[in-house]
Design a protein around this motif. Structure first.
Motif, mmCIF file in Angstrom:
data_model
loop_
_atom_site.group_PDB
_atom_site.id
_atom_site.type_symbol
_atom_site.label_atom_id
_atom_site.label_comp_id
_atom_site.label_asym_id
_atom_site.label_seq_id
_atom_site.Cartn_x
_atom_site.Cartn_y
_atom_site.Cartn_z
ATOM 1 N N LEU A 21 24.619 -31.954 -18.751
ATOM 2 C CA LEU A 21 24.346 -33.290 -19.293
ATOM 3 C C LEU A 21 24.634 -33.340 -20.792
ATOM 4 C CD1 LEU A 21 21.039 -34.254 -17.415
ATOM 5 C CD2 LEU A 21 23.296 -35.285 -17.125
ATOM 6 N N ARG A 22 24.290 -32.260 -21.502
ATOM 7 C CA ARG A 22 24.583 -32.222 -22.946
ATOM 8 C C ARG A 22 26.089 -32.250 -23.200
ATOM 9 N NH1 ARG A 22 20.872 -27.645 -23.240
ATOM 10 N NH2 ARG A 22 18.748 -28.416 -23.507
ATOM 11 N N LYS A 23 26.856 -31.535 -22.381
ATOM 12 C CA LYS A 23 28.316 -31.523 -22.536
ATOM 13 C C LYS A 23 28.916 -32.907 -22.284
ATOM 14 C CE LYS A 23 29.285 -26.644 -21.581
ATOM 15 N NZ LYS A 23 29.934 -25.684 -20.657
ATOM 16 N N PHE A 24 28.403 -33.591 -21.241
ATOM 17 C CA PHE A 24 28.882 -34.947 -20.942
ATOM 18 C C PHE A 24 28.600 -35.889 -22.115
ATOM 19 C CE2 PHE A 24 28.620 -34.249 -16.097
ATOM 20 C CZ PHE A 24 29.987 -34.016 -16.037
ATOM 21 N N GLN A 25 27.427 -35.743 -22.712
ATOM 22 C CA GLN A 25 27.065 -36.588 -23.844
ATOM 23 C C GLN A 25 27.964 -36.313 -25.043
ATOM 24 O OE1 GLN A 25 22.919 -35.730 -24.271
ATOM 25 N NE2 GLN A 25 22.289 -37.261 -22.771
ATOM 26 N N GLN A 26 28.249 -35.041 -25.283
ATOM 27 C CA GLN A 26 29.151 -34.695 -26.390
ATOM 28 C C GLN A 26 30.548 -35.240 -26.165
ATOM 29 O OE1 GLN A 26 28.895 -30.444 -26.642
ATOM 30 N NE2 GLN A 26 26.885 -30.440 -27.617
ATOM 31 N N LEU A 27 31.030 -35.170 -24.915
ATOM 32 C CA LEU A 27 32.343 -35.717 -24.586
ATOM 33 C C LEU A 27 32.354 -37.232 -24.796
ATOM 34 C CD1 LEU A 27 33.237 -33.724 -21.326
ATOM 35 C CD2 LEU A 27 34.394 -33.577 -23.542
ATOM 36 N N TYR B 248 30.481 -38.941 -26.933
ATOM 37 C CA TYR B 248 30.510 -39.238 -28.358
ATOM 38 C C TYR B 248 31.879 -38.965 -28.968
ATOM 39 C CZ TYR B 248 25.463 -39.816 -28.427
ATOM 40 O OH TYR B 248 24.194 -40.268 -28.211
ATOM 41 N N ASN B 249 32.505 -37.882 -28.550
ATOM 42 C CA ASN B 249 33.826 -37.530 -29.083
ATOM 43 C C ASN B 249 34.888 -38.513 -28.646
ATOM 44 O OD1 ASN B 249 32.753 -35.263 -30.301
ATOM 45 N ND2 ASN B 249 33.257 -33.881 -28.593
ATOM 46 N N GLY B 250 34.667 -39.138 -27.476
ATOM 47 C CA GLY B 250 35.665 -40.085 -26.962
ATOM 48 C C GLY B 250 35.590 -41.468 -27.589
ATOM 49 N N ARG B 251 34.515 -41.682 -28.386
ATOM 50 C CA ARG B 251 34.355 -43.008 -28.997
ATOM 51 C C ARG B 251 35.317 -43.202 -30.181
ATOM 52 N NH1 ARG B 251 27.771 -43.810 -29.138
ATOM 53 N NH2 ARG B 251 27.488 -43.942 -26.909
#
Length: 331
Positions: free
Chosen positions: A320-326, A328-331
């Motif tokens: 879940l943390r990795k998905f959240q980081q992805l 944020y990075n995709g914004r």
């Protein structure tokens, strides 16, 4: 000269920012609140998934253990196998998971609350003892696990009672979870839904405390010895298995007592107090054969369930943390 410099500085500050560039937002309590809320939600989701997966994996063994716990029949691995096989022949393969729907209704909120509460208690105790973001010392580590288990057990207890009833009765007696609640309330009174509450809480304090303590301690030792902050999945399973073995062995007699008290209405017994229930079990069946009946099966079931549960929680949290980081990075 100084006035010129000041004027230039003002002009520099008033110049518009290049297109597409934004000023960084100041850190606020709202940002911290959002971050904390997201952490809580992650813990709830991970805990719910971990609990559901672990309990479903061992449901047939768990049901068999409960049946022996609430009866005066002598337990043995051979008798347990015979019971499972007879149930399969009589009612079919999926009958081995009878009561698992009630288990899911209970275990999903229970596991979600327990894991989430544990993370929050660790954070609070870490702040109090000055170990924020680090592994807690032994006593606070044990306390965090006990408090988490107690919180979850108190909030979901009636569902545990219903689950035990469904596990030991034929499917003709109770058609669904709601029917169990209605029938118990009508025939035995609302107080029956809380029967066995005290031994449950007394049992969950050492069980949850030792389980979380053992798992967290083993992870800490592993990190110190290897220098790796994240163990492999099979190592997490092994740590969880050790945690389950120690935690369930320490609290097992109280687990037997609570099951007897929960199912007294359908087994013909009138268990009233913890001491009275223990005394009756010891007199009729002995200490080892009574209070520790089914423990050997728990040594198989418990480590598997706890190992799966802890491992699934950790890995789901990481995912879940990795998905959240992805995100944020995709914004």
């Amino acid at each position: 000269m100084d006035q010129v410099r000041m004027g230039n500085a003002v002009q520099e500050r008033q110049e518009p920012l290049p297109k597409g560039e934004v000023l960084p937002r100041p850190y606020s309590s709202q940002t911290e609140g959002f971050k904390q809320g997201r952490t809580v939600l992650n813990s709830l989701l991970s805990g719910a998934f971990a609990g559901a997966l672990a309990k479903t994996a061992v449901a047939p063994l768990d049901r068999t253990k409960i049946i022996f716990q609430v009866s005066s029949k002598r337990f043995s691995a051979k008798e347990a196998y015979r019971l499972i096989y007879r149930t399969y022949l009589k009612d079919g393969f999926f009958s081995l998971w009878r009561g698992n729907s009630a288990t899911m209704v209970r275990v999903i909120p229970y596991a979600a609350i327990q894991f989430c509460a544990h993370e929050q208690y660790k954070r609070i105790l870490g702040q109090y003892y000055g170990f924020q973001g680090k592994a807690l010392p032994p006593v606070p580590r044990l306390l965090a696990g006990s408090l988490a288990g107690t919180t979850a057990a108190m909030l979901t207890y009636p569902l545990d009672m219903v689950r035990a009833r469904m596990a030991v009765t034929p499917k003709e007696m109770y058609s669904n979870i709601l029917h169990v609640f209605v029938r118990i309330s009508r025939e035995e009174g609302l107080k029956t839904l809380c029967r066995g509450f005290t031994p449950t809480i007394l049992g969950v304090i050492p069980y949850a405390g030792l389980s979380f303590f053992t798992y967290e301690t083993l992870k800490k030792i592993h990190a110190e010895r290897t220098g790796c902050s994240q163990p492999y999945s099979y190592e997490r399973l092994a740590f969880g298995a050790c945690a389950g073995l120690i935690g369930q062995s320490a609290s097992y007699p109280l687990d037997v007592v609570r099951r007897r008290m929960q199912t007294a209405g359908v087994t013909g017994h009138t268990y009233g107090t913890i001491a009275g229930t223990m005394r009756e079990i010891v007199v009729e069946e002995g200490v080892v054969r009574g209070l520790y009946k089914g423990l050997s099966m728990n040594w198989v079931k418990g480590p598997i369930a706890v190992g799966i549960s802890f491992t699934t929680f950790d890995l789901t949290q990481i995912l879940l943390r990795k998905f959240q980081q992805l995100g944020y990075n995709g914004r």
